[in-house]
Design a protein around this motif. Structure first.
Motif, short mmCIF file in Angstrom:
data_model
loop_
_atom_site.label_atom_id
_atom_site.label_comp_id
_atom_site.label_asym_id
_atom_site.label_seq_id
_atom_site.Cartn_x
_atom_site.Cartn_y
_atom_site.Cartn_z
N LEU A 1 26.08 11.73 -39.70
CA LEU A 1 24.93 10.95 -39.58
C LEU A 1 25.37 10.61 -38.21
N HIS A 2 26.44 10.33 -37.48
CA HIS A 2 26.51 9.64 -35.95
C HIS A 2 26.21 10.93 -35.28
N SER A 3 26.56 12.35 -35.37
CA SER A 3 26.19 13.33 -34.77
C SER A 3 24.92 13.57 -34.79
N ALA A 4 24.15 13.62 -35.83
CA ALA A 4 22.77 13.83 -35.87
C ALA A 4 22.03 12.75 -34.92
N GLU A 5 22.47 11.49 -35.17
CA GLU A 5 21.92 10.50 -34.17
C GLU A 5 22.17 10.61 -32.86
N ARG A 6 23.21 11.13 -32.19
CA ARG A 6 23.40 11.36 -30.95
C ARG A 6 22.63 12.24 -30.58
N ILE A 7 22.39 13.44 -31.18
CA ILE A 7 21.65 14.73 -30.99
C ILE A 7 20.16 14.35 -30.81
N LEU A 8 19.96 13.16 -31.52
CA LEU A 8 18.39 12.95 -31.44
C LEU A 8 18.13 11.95 -30.25
N VAL A 9 19.24 11.04 -29.91
CA VAL A 9 19.24 10.28 -28.83
C VAL A 9 19.06 11.14 -27.64
N LEU A 10 20.00 12.36 -27.60
CA LEU A 10 20.13 13.30 -26.36
C LEU A 10 18.62 13.94 -26.20
N ALA A 11 17.96 14.20 -27.37
CA ALA A 11 16.49 14.63 -27.02
C ALA A 11 15.61 13.71 -26.64
N PHE A 12 15.67 12.42 -26.80
CA PHE A 12 14.78 11.41 -26.22
C PHE A 12 14.95 11.46 -24.89
N ILE A 13 16.43 11.19 -24.45
CA ILE A 13 16.77 11.15 -23.21
C ILE A 13 16.33 12.20 -22.29
N PHE A 14 16.49 13.74 -22.93
CA PHE A 14 16.12 14.73 -22.02
C PHE A 14 14.71 14.66 -21.83
N ALA A 15 13.66 14.25 -22.77
CA ALA A 15 12.50 14.29 -22.62
C ALA A 15 11.97 13.00 -21.75
N ALA A 16 12.71 12.01 -21.70
CA ALA A 16 12.31 10.97 -20.61
C ALA A 16 12.78 11.26 -19.43
N VAL A 17 13.74 11.94 -19.10
CA VAL A 17 14.11 12.48 -17.86
C VAL A 17 13.27 13.49 -17.21
N PHE A 18 12.86 14.51 -18.06
CA PHE A 18 11.87 15.48 -17.89
C PHE A 18 10.54 14.72 -17.10
N SER A 19 10.16 14.01 -18.08
CA SER A 19 9.00 13.29 -17.75
C SER A 19 8.94 12.52 -16.40
N ILE A 20 10.15 11.68 -15.98
CA ILE A 20 10.03 10.84 -14.84
C ILE A 20 10.36 11.73 -13.93
N SER A 21 11.24 12.85 -13.84
CA SER A 21 11.53 13.52 -12.65
C SER A 21 10.13 14.63 -12.32
N SER A 22 9.37 14.94 -13.24
CA SER A 22 8.49 15.85 -12.94
C SER A 22 7.35 15.00 -11.99
N LEU A 23 7.31 13.59 -12.74
CA LEU A 23 6.25 12.76 -11.63
C LEU A 23 6.82 12.80 -10.25
N LEU A 24 8.04 12.84 -10.12
CA LEU A 24 8.71 12.66 -8.82
C LEU A 24 8.70 13.73 -7.90
N ILE A 25 8.79 14.89 -8.38
CA ILE A 25 8.93 16.09 -7.83
C ILE A 25 7.46 16.39 -7.36
N ALA A 26 6.42 16.03 -8.33
CA ALA A 26 5.07 16.37 -7.94
C ALA A 26 4.72 15.43 -6.63
N CYS A 27 5.36 14.72 -6.24
CA CYS A 27 4.99 14.03 -5.08
C CYS A 27 5.38 14.69 -3.80
N ALA A 28 5.95 16.02 -3.91
CA ALA A 28 6.12 16.99 -2.95
C ALA A 28 4.99 17.84 -2.86
#
Length: 479
Positions: free
Chosen positions: A382-409
């Motif tokens: 269960l702890h492995s599945a939870e960490r993978i789920l957390v990693l997926a959320f963090i990946f999506a969040a970082v992708f969204s925020i960094s895309s908005l930042l890079i678009a400023c170029a």
């Protein structure tokens, strides 16, 4: 808190990095390159730096802590990039420090994007390939030593027992480090032989092998000649770079070859590769732009190129159909197998997320059922599945925020998305799909942001936020 073992790891990394300078030194000395002496001096200085770091951690407690591991995962890339920048500036090419830093980070993280192009002297091209090769080796070594301590392994492999291999004790970490290094060198030699057998010359074969076996053959290689034998050779090497070397080593060492056919991640990998190859050939067949054999050859080449996160493109390639480009981006996001040099989210984690979604759906339909997340017949903790789920959320969040930042170029939406995906999945070829073969024209701050994203993509993001969490936790305690 003491960080003695952190300095030991930094020292060992500098020790291993120092001999790499001798290869371009030997090549430059043989062909009369005046830059050869600089590589020899830098090799000596890097070895001395390794001795200093090792001396700073000589009183370590022989057990790696989570904080030490997270700090090492982040800082080591900056150290290697700074060491890798020096030959470019000693060559007297009048390059910007930001450009050379981006170039070194791109090579070390096996992303393959470039800010300098492919017009460098042969000695520097060799040095860039060696940095990419070392980056792939470093990541595989990290996978069997440091990352399991920091990230709880994230479910490295649920088909093969690996508790014995992963340990925070230093004397138990050194053996898998050596074994993975020897295995990586062996498959590199095999890759060079494959390119030579495909008709390539010695130096180009060596450069392509260094880039493709580390999954870093993006725009930095300048593209591959569309010859059938070279395409076949590059596809085989890209396949080697995407396979789970850690798992294959354990299975073959225990002489259980039959387990390969039952390995869920390997079966899913080849199924995805075959399906993607067929789907990529459909637009060419529908529009009649290529014969069937040629269309299948090109499609399977690009399928393994992006699934292995190499992103190797063919020279003078025809523009991709929109559906094909989107499929290639999806393949890069998924990435290769766990325990390989490939980037991306990894097939094993995608399988766990799929199983988790299906289990939750069944639990909603049948609330009284007792269900477990499974992969390949094994129950996922269960702890492995939870960490993978957390990693997926963090990946999506970082992708969204960094895309908005890079678009400023001032980039277009498709350029912004492909550049962000390239950095986070370490697949430079994704940016090439939007004709971003080079980032020379981008603002300096954008290159620095992309460099940070490439590091986050290589250390799989979690370690960075874990280090931040530790820092804020210590600050809170002080308050």
């Amino acid at each position: 808190m003491r960080f003695d073992l952190f300095w030991v790891l930094m020292g060992r990394t500098a020790y291993v990095f120092a001999p790499l300078y001798l290869i371009p030194f030997g090549y430059g000395f043989a062909f009369g390159d005046p830059l050869a002496g600089s590589f020899l001096a830098l090799g000596v200085l890097t070895a001395i730096l390794g001795m200093v770091f090792g001396n700073m951690g000589r009183s370590h407690m022989r057990q790696l802590s989570v904080q030490e591991g997270a700090l090492f995962l982040l800082v080591v890339w900056f150290l290697l990039a700074l060491l890798g920048m020096l030959p470019f500036h000693l060559a007297g090419l009048h390059l910007s420090p930001v450009d050379t830093f981006f170039e070194c980070i791109s090579a070390l993280t096996t992303t393959g994007m470039t800010a300098l192009g492919d017009t460098l002297p042969p000695t520097l091209i060799l040095w860039r390939g060696l940095m990419s090769w070392f980056g792939g080796l470093l990541f595989i070594v990290i996978l069997v030593s440091v990352l399991p301590v920091v990230g709880g392994c994230f479910g490295m492999d649920f088909n093969v027992r690996q508790e014995r291999l992963f340990s925070p004790l230093w004397n138990r970490m050194t053996r898998p480090m050596r074994e993975m290094t020897m295995l990586y060198i062996a498959i590199t030699v095999i890759s060079v032989l494959i390119y030579l057998a495909a008709g390539d010359k010695v130096f180009p074969a060596l450069i392509l092998a260094l880039f493709t076996i580390s999954s870093g053959a993006g725009p930095m290689t300048g593209g591959l000649s569309p010859k059938p034998l070279l395409m076949l050779g590059a596809g085989l090497v890209a396949l080697l770079s995407a396979l789970p070397l850690l798992t294959l080593w354990q299975i073959l060492r225990r002489r259980t070859e039959t387990a390969l056919t039952r390995h869920m991640e390997l079966r899913s990998f080849f199924a995805l590769f075959l399906c993607a190859g067929v789907l990529l050939a459909i637009p060419s067949l529908l529009h009649g732009t290529r014969p069937i054999a040629e269309a299948l050859g090109f499609s399977f080449f690009y399928a393994i190129s992006f699934l292995s996160t190499n992103g190797l493109m063919l020279q003078d390639a025809a523009p991709f159909h929109t559906s094909s480009a989107l499929l290639l981006i999806l393949l890069a996001v998924i990435g290769g197998c766990m325990g390989s040099a490939a980037g991306g989210f990894r097939i094993s984690r995608v399988l766990v997320l799929t199983s988790l979604a299906w289990t939750e759906l069944l639990r909603t339909l049948h609330p009284r059922m007792v269900l477990a997340v499974r992969q390949g017949g094994e129950v996922v903790p269960l702890h492995s599945a939870e960490r993978i789920l957390v990693l997926a959320f963090i990946f999506a969040a970082v992708f969204s925020i960094s895309s908005l930042l890079i678009a400023c170029a001032g980039l277009s939406p498709i350029e912004t998305i492909t550049l962000t995906v390239s950095c986070l999945t370490t697949t430079g070829g994704v940016a090439a799909l939007a004709h971003l073969n080079t980032v020379t024209a981008l603002p300096l701050w954008t290159k620095l942001v992309c460099s940070l994203l490439m590091i986050l993509g290589r250390i799989e993001i979690f370690a960075f936020f874990l280090l931040l969490g530790t820092f804020f936790e210590d600050t809170a305690h002080k308050w």
